[in-house]
Design an enzyme around this catalytic site. Structure first.
Site, PDB file in Angstrom:
ATOM      1  N   TYR A   1       0.831  -1.207   0.000  1.00 22.50           N
ATOM      2  CA  TYR A   1       0.000   0.000   0.000  1.00 22.50           C
ATOM      3  C   TYR A   1       0.864   1.255   0.000  1.00 22.50           C
ATOM      4  CZ  TYR A   1      -4.385  -2.475   0.499  1.00 22.50           C
ATOM      5  OH  TYR A   1      -5.483  -3.266   0.254  1.00 22.50           O
TER       6      TYR A   1
ATOM      7  N   GLU B   1      -8.227  -6.863   5.392  1.00 18.96           N
ATOM      8  CA  GLU B   1      -7.508  -7.983   4.783  1.00 18.96           C
ATOM      9  C   GLU B   1      -6.810  -8.827   5.837  1.00 18.96           C
ATOM     10  OE1 GLU B   1      -5.247  -5.945   1.770  1.00 18.96           O
ATOM     11  OE2 GLU B   1      -7.115  -5.258   0.840  1.00 18.96           O
TER      12      GLU B   1
END
Length: 396
Positions: free
Chosen positions: A95, A135
């Protein structure tokens, strides 16, 4: 939480985003793959070439900017993306890479100034944390459930069966001989491949096609014209070969009570998640009405017809109807279909008049739009219609 100034600054960029469109995400992906080519091992490069992934990411960015004051409105989209990310085994540190290239893209395309870049940096950080946390929950759930695992796990192909001219099923069992995780009917497996000659690792998601049995999995793959992975599986994958799988995932699944009527609507290979739903209903002895409505080009490409018939016979209230768009003379002689042409649900309105009925759709996007409009025109509530897109998500 984001402060009011950050929210206002991000929302002020919406007209610029809309004007630029997917050119923004095209620049982003080109930049990211240039500076971080290792990510080509994760992303589906076919979806990059046809533009689907670029369009999907742009829509996600625009939706986030538009709903930045109302993040709960984004939770269904977050869940869909987070589930898909787990099949790619996306990690928190990735990310940071995406954030770096997103901000650099905004700077290179618009030169908006540091205040705007700082605002988008904060906004991206909040969204990234939402994904990272969700997640992590999914990874933990998959690892802790009976038969579950972390990362990839080796599975052996134990059966390969042609089901039509275009669709072949693969049965897979774990090399380690252990149990396998259960899943919800409608979910998919992450399949990781890098055969000799492939420039990059390829990751695909294939729907599971039967009720969980704790021993193995079955998927079905359509041979796509020009499809690197699907053609390799059809032409080169053999019984005994080993592939790597990621635990089942996906936000499209059937969860209904025994007295809830169900209609399963599909076209082509879109029937694969429906098969798992039908198998689950049949083996549970579902007592409410079950409808199976399927569209195919003709009998040559109509897969699993006998299996659907057999499963339907075990249900006390089952209706099936098949449309062939262009049946052959052999199809007409065999009587393997019910109607010719495009699916017309108005002729079967009485089969799904119960207002509690749940509808599950899967197939090409144009088909699902066509079918969903018919349902709404017939009075079906939008919240009773559930659908799955193969590939990047699109709104019907």
């Amino acid at each position: 939480m984001l402060d009011a100034q950050t929210i206002a600054t991000v929302k002020a960029t919406i007209p610029l985003l809309v004007e630029t469109g997917p050119k923004l995400t095209a620049h982003f992906y080109d930049r990211m793959f240039t500076h971080n080519p290792e990510l080509k091992e994760i992303f589906n490069m076919s979806n990059q070439r046809n533009g689907d992934q670029r369009e999907a990411l742009f829509n996600a960015i625009a939706a986030y900017a538009s709903n930045i004051e109302n993040l709960p409105a984004l939770l269904p989209a977050v869940e869909k993306i987070a589930q898909k990310h787990t099949s790619f085994q996306i990690k928190p540190e990735q990310y940071n890479i995406v954030g770096e290239h997103l901000l650099a893209t905004l700077d290179e395309m618009f030169s908006p100034g540091q205040e705007v870049l700082d605002a988008w940096g904060k906004a991206y950080g909040v969204l990234a944390n939402v994904f990272i946390n969700r997640e992590a929950e999914i990874y933990n759930e998959n690892a802790s459930k009976a038969g579950g695992w972390e990362g990839t796990r080796d599975f052996r192909i134990v059966a390969k069966t042609p089901r039509s001219a275009l669709i072949t099923s693969f049965e897979l069992e774990p090399v380690d001989g252990g149990a396998v995780a259960e899943y919800r009917p409608g979910q998919y497996l992450g399949v990781w491949l890098k055969p000799e000659g492939f420039p990059h690792q390829e990751i695909r998601q294939y729907s599971l096609t039967r009720k969980p049995d704790g021993k193995g999995y079955r998927i079905a793959v359509k041979r796509e014209e020009g499809g690197q992975v699907s053609n390799w599986l059809h032409n080169h994958a053999n019984v005994g070969d080993v592939v790597k799988l990621v635990a089942p995932a996906g936000d499209f699944f059937m969860a209904v009570a025994d007295d809830t009527p169900v209609t399963l609507i599909s076209a082509g290979v879109g029937q694969t998640p429906m098969l798992a739903m039908l198998d689950t209903l049949a083996k549970a002895g579902h007592t409410a009405q079950v409808n199976w409505f399927h569209a195919a080009e003709n009998g040559d490409v109509h897969a699993f017809a006998d299996e659907v018939k057999e499963l339907g016979q075990s249900l006390p209230r089952f209706t099936a109807h098949t449309w062939y768009r262009q049946p052959s003379e052999a199809d007409r002689a065999k009587g393997q279909f019910d109607s010719e042409g495009l699916m017309d649900l108005s002729k079967l309105e009485g089969a799904f008049s119960d207002p509690t009925m749940q509808f599950y759709l899967c197939g090409p996007v144009g088909f699902m739009q066509f079918a969903a409009k018919q349902l709404v025109d017939l009075g079906v509530k939008q919240e009773n219609i559930h659908y799955e897109c193969f590939g990047p998500h699109k709104v019907l």
